[in-house]
Design an enzyme around this catalytic site. Structure first.
Site, PDB file in Angstrom:
ATOM      1  N   ARG A   1      85.165  67.195  31.845  1.00  0.00           N
ATOM      2  CA  ARG A   1      86.574  67.101  31.418  1.00  0.00           C
ATOM      3  C   ARG A   1      86.939  68.375  30.652  1.00  0.00           C
ATOM      4  O   ARG A   1      86.309  68.685  29.640  1.00  0.00           O
ATOM      5  CB  ARG A   1      86.774  65.871  30.544  1.00  0.00           C
TER       6      ARG A   1
ATOM      7  N   LYS B   1      88.192  58.283  19.176  1.00  0.00           N
ATOM      8  CA  LYS B   1      88.997  59.282  19.880  1.00  0.00           C
ATOM      9  C   LYS B   1      90.354  59.462  19.209  1.00  0.00           C
ATOM     10  O   LYS B   1      90.787  58.588  18.424  1.00  0.00           O
ATOM     11  CB  LYS B   1      89.191  58.873  21.338  1.00  0.00           C
TER      12      LYS B   1
HETATM   13 FE1  SRM Z   1      90.418  56.994  29.106  1.00  0.00          FE
HETATM   14  C1  SRM Z   1      87.373  55.849  28.212  1.00  0.00           C
HETATM   15  C2  SRM Z   1      89.196  58.251  31.923  1.00  0.00           C
HETATM   16  C3  SRM Z   1      93.268  58.750  29.508  1.00  0.00           C
HETATM   17  C4  SRM Z   1      91.939  54.976  26.801  1.00  0.00           C
HETATM   18  N1  SRM Z   1      88.579  57.091  29.890  1.00  0.00           N
HETATM   19  C5  SRM Z   1      87.446  56.591  29.345  1.00  0.00           C
HETATM   20  C6  SRM Z   1      86.223  57.054  30.112  1.00  0.00           C
HETATM   21  C7  SRM Z   1      85.705  58.283  29.437  1.00  0.00           C
HETATM   22  C8  SRM Z   1      85.131  55.978  30.160  1.00  0.00           C
HETATM   23  C9  SRM Z   1      83.853  56.452  30.794  1.00  0.00           C
HETATM   24  O1  SRM Z   1      83.021  57.046  30.104  1.00  0.00           O
HETATM   25  O2  SRM Z   1      83.693  56.255  31.991  1.00  0.00           O
HETATM   26  C10 SRM Z   1      86.863  57.323  31.500  1.00  0.00           C
HETATM   27  C11 SRM Z   1      86.195  58.371  32.348  1.00  0.00           C
HETATM   28  C12 SRM Z   1      86.225  57.941  33.798  1.00  0.00           C
HETATM   29  C13 SRM Z   1      86.069  59.064  34.750  1.00  0.00           C
HETATM   30  O3  SRM Z   1      84.951  59.269  35.289  1.00  0.00           O
HETATM   31  O4  SRM Z   1      87.062  59.725  35.024  1.00  0.00           O
HETATM   32  C14 SRM Z   1      88.299  57.603  31.101  1.00  0.00           C
HETATM   33  N2  SRM Z   1      91.061  58.345  30.402  1.00  0.00           N
HETATM   34  C15 SRM Z   1      90.460  58.658  31.568  1.00  0.00           C
HETATM   35  C16 SRM Z   1      91.350  59.508  32.442  1.00  0.00           C
HETATM   36  C17 SRM Z   1      90.578  60.497  33.313  1.00  0.00           C
HETATM   37  C18 SRM Z   1      92.211  58.587  33.332  1.00  0.00           C
HETATM   38  C19 SRM Z   1      92.913  59.309  34.454  1.00  0.00           C
HETATM   39  O5  SRM Z   1      92.510  59.073  35.598  1.00  0.00           O
HETATM   40  O6  SRM Z   1      93.805  60.111  34.199  1.00  0.00           O
HETATM   41  C20 SRM Z   1      92.251  60.125  31.362  1.00  0.00           C
HETATM   42  C21 SRM Z   1      91.683  61.393  30.789  1.00  0.00           C
HETATM   43  C22 SRM Z   1      92.621  62.050  29.826  1.00  0.00           C
HETATM   44  C23 SRM Z   1      92.116  63.378  29.338  1.00  0.00           C
HETATM   45  O7  SRM Z   1      92.345  64.363  30.050  1.00  0.00           O
HETATM   46  O8  SRM Z   1      91.519  63.420  28.260  1.00  0.00           O
HETATM   47  C24 SRM Z   1      92.228  59.019  30.323  1.00  0.00           C
HETATM   48  N3  SRM Z   1      92.261  56.939  28.252  1.00  0.00           N
HETATM   49  C25 SRM Z   1      93.333  57.684  28.633  1.00  0.00           C
HETATM   50  C26 SRM Z   1      94.523  57.168  28.020  1.00  0.00           C
HETATM   51  C27 SRM Z   1      95.945  57.645  28.306  1.00  0.00           C
HETATM   52  C28 SRM Z   1      96.495  58.649  27.360  1.00  0.00           C
HETATM   53  O9  SRM Z   1      95.765  59.298  26.591  1.00  0.00           O
HETATM   54  O10 SRM Z   1      97.711  58.797  27.403  1.00  0.00           O
HETATM   55  C29 SRM Z   1      94.141  56.078  27.252  1.00  0.00           C
HETATM   56  C30 SRM Z   1      95.059  55.129  26.439  1.00  0.00           C
HETATM   57  C31 SRM Z   1      95.659  55.822  25.275  1.00  0.00           C
HETATM   58  C32 SRM Z   1      94.772  55.845  24.060  1.00  0.00           C
HETATM   59  O11 SRM Z   1      93.663  56.378  24.143  1.00  0.00           O
HETATM   60  O12 SRM Z   1      95.197  55.350  23.026  1.00  0.00           O
HETATM   61  C33 SRM Z   1      92.713  55.947  27.396  1.00  0.00           C
HETATM   62  N4  SRM Z   1      89.769  55.669  27.717  1.00  0.00           N
HETATM   63  C34 SRM Z   1      90.562  54.888  26.904  1.00  0.00           C
HETATM   64  C35 SRM Z   1      89.725  53.979  26.177  1.00  0.00           C
HETATM   65  C36 SRM Z   1      90.207  52.937  25.130  1.00  0.00           C
HETATM   66  C37 SRM Z   1      90.272  53.593  23.780  1.00  0.00           C
HETATM   67  C38 SRM Z   1      90.134  52.631  22.613  1.00  0.00           C
HETATM   68  O13 SRM Z   1      90.602  52.989  21.514  1.00  0.00           O
HETATM   69  O14 SRM Z   1      89.525  51.573  22.767  1.00  0.00           O
HETATM   70  C39 SRM Z   1      88.410  54.224  26.589  1.00  0.00           C
HETATM   71  C40 SRM Z   1      87.131  53.506  26.106  1.00  0.00           C
HETATM   72  C41 SRM Z   1      86.616  54.041  24.818  1.00  0.00           C
HETATM   73  O15 SRM Z   1      87.048  55.094  24.316  1.00  0.00           O
HETATM   74  O16 SRM Z   1      85.740  53.378  24.268  1.00  0.00           O
HETATM   75  C42 SRM Z   1      88.473  55.283  27.555  1.00  0.00           C
END
Ligand code: SRM
Ligand code: SF4
Length: 513
Positions: A69, A184
């Site tokens: 990423r 995060k």
């Molecule tokens: Fe996310 C965890 C993908 C935006 C909330 N997110 C993950 C992980 C890293 C889990 C994992 O290890 O497999 C995912 C990686 C999968 C992969 O192989 O791609 C993942 N998140 C993504 C992405 C790639 C989705 C997408 O297809 O676009 C986005 C990457 C953004 C970036 O460039 O950094 C992504 N994640 C988001 C968003 C949207 C946003 O930021 O607007 C959210 C909700 C907003 C927020 O965070 O408040 C989001 N992701 C989560 C969460 C729940 C967080 C929490 O507080 O519980 C997790 C799980 C965690 O962190 O424990 C998570």
């Protein structure tokens, strides 16, 4: 084994324990060693967790093929950078691809651990970094995708976003000051009038606002989604000027959160939980005390007064004679050849610049009027059209089961297939924003969508099948608010008939003759 007590008397969770043992960022000095020994010989915590501090994600679904990423501040990159990223994924053949993310960013796939030192060199050579993009760090900082192009823009966010990233990452070198947050953290800086960044779903968002005739930002804090709780950001009652004040406030809030945020339960560690505990007044006071100067109170109202634009199509820029083109990238998925083609098109017709949006699409700016007609004949535009259907144009999807081990369903292919079928059968008079997310973590933001679909397990004919919970009513742009779950446990195979009815009854669709 007895766990060390935390300051509030509870025990440390496993994440806090391993962070205390070794800071995740320390991994940056061990990458050559990992490349030599291979991933199977790595310490499990280094492999599964600490690598995320340098943006490298072990994928249990595809062991040995890592995801990387990046950080792409304000979603802006050059054709040279795009080409280097294309070359990185190209060497992995069918395993290699890149996804545009919901944070205006790119994730590369298929990465082998033995190549990481070389990949980091290549990223450095074109001024890119992936540092601190995962785990308990600040994510990619989003900004207006039209920054510097839009005649109606209020504040150009590009330099500010870069400065905040540089403060947090020490100019991309990595910064131990901010590598052990409780959880995060998301930051967004909006400069336009249409809330292009979804300010309401960030831990800190800066929203343009005039105070006594002077243009600056009102600040909202605490927005987040998690499996247990989703909250829109709330006003902090602070106004800052669009300069170093933005960087300093981010630093102040991050330090207060780092030093006081709740760390016992990871489900209750995001910034909003601390704000809940203290109250927003106390939170504001603590940040001001920490910074050592008073904070200006918020402007009465912000300057977000437009509906959100999707930027797909051809539009004039504020620069005389130049236009930009927004291309629809279905669910954000790119392959190496697409990346090379996008880089070439940006160079041949534009200034070599490319921009990404939180809707997982691409914008190519700075195209002279006389070049546009030829650009529109480029074969790539058959795949990435500037004129998508009303369902295609606003389709967003998270990664889902293909690569993500949290996923309860496959998302990206389902999302594309379903709208293809619905488009074939319905005339749909307006854009309908459909967001898919594979599990309750909500990376695909179903709560901001007209129709949001969250993966779950459903029951059908006595069997467990892939299903979704249906979210509706998300409003973006001015007066944004989150949608809510209206129906649970819909088997995916029943989705087409349900969505057909919803599109007809609520979005004015009519069956094709
Ligand atoms: Fe996310 C965890 C993908 C935006 C909330 N997110 C993950 C992980 C890293 C889990 C994992 O290890 O497999 C995912 C990686 C999968 C992969 O192989 O791609 C993942 N998140 C993504 C992405 C790639 C989705 C997408 O297809 O676009 C986005 C990457 C953004 C970036 O460039 O950094 C992504 N994640 C988001 C968003 C949207 C946003 O930021 O607007 C959210 C909700 C907003 C927020 O965070 O408040 C989001 N992701 C989560 C969460 C729940 C967080 C929490 O507080 O519980 C997790 C799980 C965690 O962190 O424990 C998570
Ligand atoms: Fe993975 Fe769930 Fe995030 Fe989708 S929403 S990328 S399935 S963690």
């Amino acid at each position: 084994m007895v766990q060390a007590p935390e300051k509030d008397g509870t025990t440390l969770n496993k994440f806090e324990k391993f962070k205390a043992e070794k800071d995740g960022l320390a991994i940056k000095d061990e990458l050559d060693h990992f490349a030599q020994i291979g991933w199977e010989a790595m310490d499990k915590t280094d492999l599964e967790h600490r690598l995320k501090w340098v943006g490298v994600f072990y994928r249990p679904v595809t062991p040995g093929k890592f995801m990387m990423r990046l950080r792409i501040p304000n979603g802006i990159l050059s054709s040279e950078q795009m080409r280097v990223l294309g070359e990185i994924v190209q060497r992995y053949g069918d395993d290699g691809n890149a996804d545009i993310t919901t944070r205006q960013n790119l994730q590369l796939r298929g990465i082998r651990i033995e190549d990481i030192p070389d990949i980091f060199q290549r990223l450095k050579s074109v001024g890119m970094t992936s540092v601190q993009s995962g785990m308990d760090n600040v994510r990619n900082i989003t900004g207006s995708p039209m920054a510097g192009l839009d005649a109606d823009e209020l504040i150009d966010t590009r330099e500010l976003v870069q400065k905040v990233q540089d403060m947090i990452t020490n100019y991309g070198q990595g910064n131990y000051q901010f590598t052990n947050l409780p959880r995060k953290f998301n930051i967004a800086i909006e400069g336009g009038r249409d809330n292009s960044v979804h300010a309401e779903i960030n831990d800190i968002a800066f929203v343009p606002a005039y105070k006594e005739g002077e243009l600056g930002f009102n600040v909202v804090v605490g927005g987040f989604f998690s499996a247990k709780r989703c909250e829109a950001a709330i006003p902090m009652n602070v106004w800052v000027r669009p300069n170093q004040e933005v960087v300093d406030l981010c630093r102040g809030i991050l330090e207060v959160y780092r030093d006081n945020g709740l760390r016992a339960n990871r489900q209750k560690s995001r910034l909003m939980w601390l704000i809940d505990e203290w109250g927003i007044e106390e939170f504001r006071t603590r940040v001001a005390n920490h910074l050592g100067y008073p904070l200006a109170t918020a402007a009465e109202k912000d300057a977000i007064d437009w509906e959100k634009r999707d930027h797909l199509g051809v539009f004039p820029q504020k620069q005389e004679g130049l236009s930009y083109i927004g291309l629809c990238i279905p669910v954000g998925r790119l392959f190496a050849d697409d990346m090379f083609d996008l880089a070439r098109i940006a160079e041949v017709y534009g200034s070599g610049e490319l921009r990404l949006t939180v809707e997982q699409n691409v914008i190519i700016p700075n195209i002279a009027a006389e070049n546009m007609a030829t650009l529109l004949t480029e074969p790539l535009l058959a795949k990435f059209t500037p004129n998508p259907t009303p369902l295609q144009r606003a389709l967003v999807s998270c990664t889902g089961a293909q690569f993500c081990n949290f996923a309860l369903i496959e998302t990206k292919n389902k999302a594309v297939d379903l709208i293809r079928q619905l488009d074939a059968e319905l005339n749909i008079p307006q854009g309908v924003r459909m967001h898919w997310t594979g599990c309750p973590n909500s990376c695909g933001q179903p709560q901001v969508a007209d129709i949001g679909l969250m993966g779950t397990k459903a029951r059908k004919d006595g069997k467990t099948v892939e299903g979704v919970d249906l979210y509706m009513g998300g409003k973006v742009g001015k007066d944004a608010h989150l949608g809510s779950c209206v129906q649970k446990g819909i088997p995916c195979e029943d989705l087409k008939s349900l969505l057909t009815s919803i599109l007809i009854e609520q979005f004015g669709a009519t069956p094709k003759g």
